[in-house]
Design a protein around this motif. Structure first.
Motif, PDB file in Angstrom:
ATOM      1  N   VAL A 256       0.876  -1.177   0.000  1.00 43.33           N
ATOM      2  CA  VAL A 256       0.000   0.000   0.000  1.00 43.33           C
ATOM      3  C   VAL A 256       0.911   1.224   0.000  1.00 43.33           C
ATOM      4  N   THR A 257       1.271   1.673  -1.177  1.00 42.61           N
ATOM      5  CA  THR A 257       2.257   2.749  -1.303  1.00 42.61           C
ATOM      6  C   THR A 257       1.620   4.115  -1.075  1.00 42.61           C
ATOM      7  N   ASN A 258       2.460   5.054  -0.699  1.00 44.72           N
ATOM      8  CA  ASN A 258       2.018   6.443  -0.506  1.00 44.72           C
ATOM      9  C   ASN A 258       2.618   7.279  -1.637  1.00 44.72           C
ATOM     10  N   ARG A 259       1.977   7.231  -2.803  1.00 47.35           N
ATOM     11  CA  ARG A 259       2.500   7.916  -3.978  1.00 47.35           C
ATOM     12  C   ARG A 259       2.388   9.438  -3.868  1.00 47.35           C
ATOM     13  N   ARG A 260       1.571   9.899  -2.937  1.00 48.58           N
ATOM     14  CA  ARG A 260       1.371  11.338  -2.809  1.00 48.58           C
ATOM     15  C   ARG A 260       2.413  12.003  -1.922  1.00 48.58           C
ATOM     16  N   ALA A 261       3.341  11.217  -1.354  1.00 47.59           N
ATOM     17  CA  ALA A 261       4.289  11.792  -0.400  1.00 47.59           C
ATOM     18  C   ALA A 261       5.182  12.846  -1.046  1.00 47.59           C
ATOM     19  N   ALA A 262       5.738  12.533  -2.239  1.00 49.02           N
ATOM     20  CA  ALA A 262       6.607  13.495  -2.918  1.00 49.02           C
ATOM     21  C   ALA A 262       5.827  14.721  -3.361  1.00 49.02           C
ATOM     22  N   GLY A 263       4.616  14.515  -3.855  1.00 43.84           N
ATOM     23  CA  GLY A 263       3.793  15.650  -4.254  1.00 43.84           C
ATOM     24  C   GLY A 263       3.444  16.546  -3.072  1.00 43.84           C
ATOM     25  N   ARG A 264       3.283  15.932  -1.907  1.00 40.62           N
ATOM     26  CA  ARG A 264       3.004  16.730  -0.707  1.00 40.62           C
ATOM     27  C   ARG A 264       4.181  17.627  -0.366  1.00 40.62           C
ATOM     28  N   VAL A 265       5.414  17.131  -0.568  1.00 41.65           N
ATOM     29  CA  VAL A 265       6.598  17.956  -0.313  1.00 41.65           C
ATOM     30  C   VAL A 265       6.621  19.155  -1.254  1.00 41.65           C
ATOM     31  N   GLU A 266       6.359  18.915  -2.529  1.00 41.25           N
ATOM     32  CA  GLU A 266       6.375  20.013  -3.502  1.00 41.25           C
ATOM     33  C   GLU A 266       5.299  21.050  -3.191  1.00 41.25           C
ATOM     34  N   THR A 267       4.122  20.581  -2.801  1.00 40.45           N
ATOM     35  CA  THR A 267       3.045  21.513  -2.442  1.00 40.45           C
ATOM     36  C   THR A 267       3.420  22.327  -1.204  1.00 40.45           C
ATOM     37  N   ALA A 268       3.988  21.654  -0.203  1.00 37.98           N
ATOM     38  CA  ALA A 268       4.392  22.354   1.020  1.00 37.98           C
ATOM     39  C   ALA A 268       5.520  23.344   0.749  1.00 37.98           C
ATOM     40  N   LEU A 269       6.423  22.987  -0.161  1.00 40.40           N
ATOM     41  CA  LEU A 269       7.524  23.879  -0.513  1.00 40.40           C
ATOM     42  C   LEU A 269       7.002  25.151  -1.169  1.00 40.40           C
ATOM     43  N   ALA A 270       6.072  25.003  -2.098  1.00 34.52           N
ATOM     44  CA  ALA A 270       5.500  26.175  -2.762  1.00 34.52           C
ATOM     45  C   ALA A 270       4.730  27.043  -1.773  1.00 34.52           C
ATOM     46  N   ALA A 271       3.984  26.411  -0.866  1.00 34.49           N
ATOM     47  CA  ALA A 271       3.228  27.170   0.130  1.00 34.49           C
ATOM     48  C   ALA A 271       4.160  27.917   1.079  1.00 34.49           C
ATOM     49  N   THR A 272       5.299  27.305   1.421  1.00 34.04           N
ATOM     50  CA  THR A 272       6.257  27.970   2.303  1.00 34.04           C
ATOM     51  C   THR A 272       6.872  29.193   1.635  1.00 34.04           C
ATOM     52  N   GLU A 273       7.194  29.083   0.361  1.00 35.83           N
ATOM     53  CA  GLU A 273       7.746  30.226  -0.363  1.00 35.83           C
ATOM     54  C   GLU A 273       6.747  31.381  -0.410  1.00 35.83           C
ATOM     55  N   LEU A 274       5.486  31.069  -0.657  1.00 33.36           N
ATOM     56  CA  LEU A 274       4.464  32.110  -0.691  1.00 33.36           C
ATOM     57  C   LEU A 274       4.269  32.743   0.689  1.00 33.36           C
ATOM     58  N   ALA A 275       4.243  31.911   1.734  1.00 33.79           N
ATOM     59  CA  ALA A 275       4.055  32.440   3.083  1.00 33.79           C
ATOM     60  C   ALA A 275       5.235  33.299   3.507  1.00 33.79           C
ATOM     61  N   ARG A 276       6.444  32.891   3.120  1.00 37.69           N
ATOM     62  CA  ARG A 276       7.619  33.694   3.465  1.00 37.69           C
ATOM     63  C   ARG A 276       7.592  35.025   2.726  1.00 37.69           C
ATOM     64  N   ALA A 277       7.229  35.010   1.443  1.00 35.04           N
ATOM     65  CA  ALA A 277       7.158  36.260   0.680  1.00 35.04           C
ATOM     66  C   ALA A 277       6.126  37.208   1.290  1.00 35.04           C
ATOM     67  N   HIS A 278       5.011  36.658   1.733  1.00 38.71           N
ATOM     68  CA  HIS A 278       3.988  37.494   2.372  1.00 38.71           C
ATOM     69  C   HIS A 278       4.500  38.071   3.689  1.00 38.71           C
ATOM     70  N   ALA A 279       5.232  37.254   4.466  1.00 39.62           N
ATOM     71  CA  ALA A 279       5.774  37.742   5.736  1.00 39.62           C
ATOM     72  C   ALA A 279       6.809  38.838   5.504  1.00 39.62           C
ATOM     73  N   VAL A 280       7.645  38.675   4.473  1.00 41.24           N
ATOM     74  CA  VAL A 280       8.653  39.694   4.164  1.00 41.24           C
ATOM     75  C   VAL A 280       7.978  41.005   3.775  1.00 41.24           C
ATOM     76  N   GLN A 281       6.942  40.922   2.971  1.00 45.98           N
ATOM     77  CA  GLN A 281       6.212  42.131   2.579  1.00 45.98           C
ATOM     78  C   GLN A 281       5.565  42.802   3.786  1.00 45.98           C
ATOM     79  N   THR A 282       5.031  41.991   4.685  1.00 49.72           N
ATOM     80  CA  THR A 282       4.400  42.555   5.885  1.00 49.72           C
ATOM     81  C   THR A 282       5.430  43.241   6.770  1.00 49.72           C
ATOM     82  N   LEU A 283       6.604  42.642   6.907  1.00 52.02           N
ATOM     83  CA  LEU A 283       7.668  43.250   7.709  1.00 52.02           C
ATOM     84  C   LEU A 283       8.163  44.550   7.067  1.00 52.02           C
ATOM     85  N   ALA A 284       8.224  44.572   5.740  1.00 50.86           N
ATOM     86  CA  ALA A 284       8.752  45.751   5.053  1.00 50.86           C
ATOM     87  C   ALA A 284       7.783  46.915   5.079  1.00 50.86           C
TER      88      ALA A 284
END
Length: 284
Positions: free
Chosen positions: A182-210
């Motif tokens: 019973v493989t978890n084929r979505r594991a790698a896709g979850r990493v990519e989704t989380a990576l993109a969400a982290t980049e967006l959240a960081r960019a928003h935080a930087v803009q808020t700080l600035a």
């Protein structure tokens, strides 16, 4: 300075993870069990593995197939690698525990006080060891489980030992076989989704700080959003790293995103006054 900022960011992340409102932990648990949850593959493995272990044990004719079901259920962790390690620990602990049971059984049959005393001892040992060293905890759990049966009357030692060994082997084999199939084929896709969400959240935080006129509510929202993304990214990467037969993970991108995210998180928490920067005295 970069390393210190990352450490401050990690501390801010841990602070934000502590439950602050009543019912927050329960709501988080319900979200983790909803559709699309990363826990669903583990639940599927547990369902199929326990059913397979129970049927296999009953087919072999073992008297207590529920032992095999418990063994299979105890194996499942966040990914296949951790489940494999748990299977080895469980099997080794149970086999050694059977030897311990065989050694103490004659003493426990000398009187009820001896039986009660050994059951209490193994119960205490299991509670003390199971969270620190799983295989040692299993060594204590096995004789305790077998000795409890003696309260209803004496059973043939060979029958108890044989059932426990067979159920352990069947449960572990069925459990780890299911985890691999019973493989978890979505594991790698979850990493990519989380990576993109982290980049967006960081960019928003930087803009808020600035922004010079950022309100406390905006800073809090940016900090919490980035914290949640960093936690999800780390959890997704740890899970995917232990899944077998997965495509290559973007490890360098994940590391860079975490370092940058923790620095931004530290700056946000310092701006809010949640943490204080370390004194500039050259100490690490």
């Amino acid at each position: 300075p970069g390393t210190a900022a990352e450490l401050f960011g990690i501390e801010a992340e841990r602070t934000a993870l502590r439950p602050t409102a009543p019912g927050e932990a329960r709501r988080a648990l319900l979200r983790r069990l909803g559709p699309g949850s990363p826990l669903l593959p583990i639940a599927a493995r547990a369902l199929v593995g326990c059913a397979l272990a129970g049927y296999a044990s009953a087919a072999v004719g073992v008297g207590r197939p529920y032992w095999a079901i418990v063994t299979a259920a105890s194996l499942y962790q966040a990914n296949v690698t951790l489940s494999w390690n748990r299977a080895l620990q469980r099997t080794l602990g149970n086999l050694v525990g059977v030897l311990v049971f065989a050694a103490v059984l004659p003493v426990t049959r000398s009187g009820p006080l001896a039986l009660i005393g050994f059951c209490l001892f193994f119960s205490f040992a299991a509670e003390a060891l199971i969270t620190r060293n799983y295989w040692l905890g299993s060594v204590a759990v096995t004789p305790m489980a077998l000795l409890v049966l003696e309260y209803a009357g004496s059973h043939p030692a060979g029958e108890l030992i044989g059932d426990r060994v067979l159920d352990t082997v069947i449960g572990a084999a069925a459990g780890i076989l299911t985890a691999m199939l019973v493989t978890n084929r979505r594991a790698a896709g979850r990493v990519e989704t989380a990576l993109a969400a982290t980049e967006l959240a960081r960019a928003h935080a930087v803009q808020t700080l600035a922004a010079p006129g950022s309100s406390p509510a905006a800073l809090e929202a940016a900090r919490r959003g980035l914290t949640g993304c960093l936690v999800e990214l780390r959890d997704a990467d740890d899970t995917a790293a232990g899944e077998w037969w997965q495509r290559d993970l973007p490890q360098e991108e994940v590391l860079a995103a975490e370092q940058a995210g923790h620095r931004t998180l530290a700056a946000t928490a310092i701006r809010q006054g949640l943490i204080a920067p370390a004194p500039e005295n050259g100490a690490v």
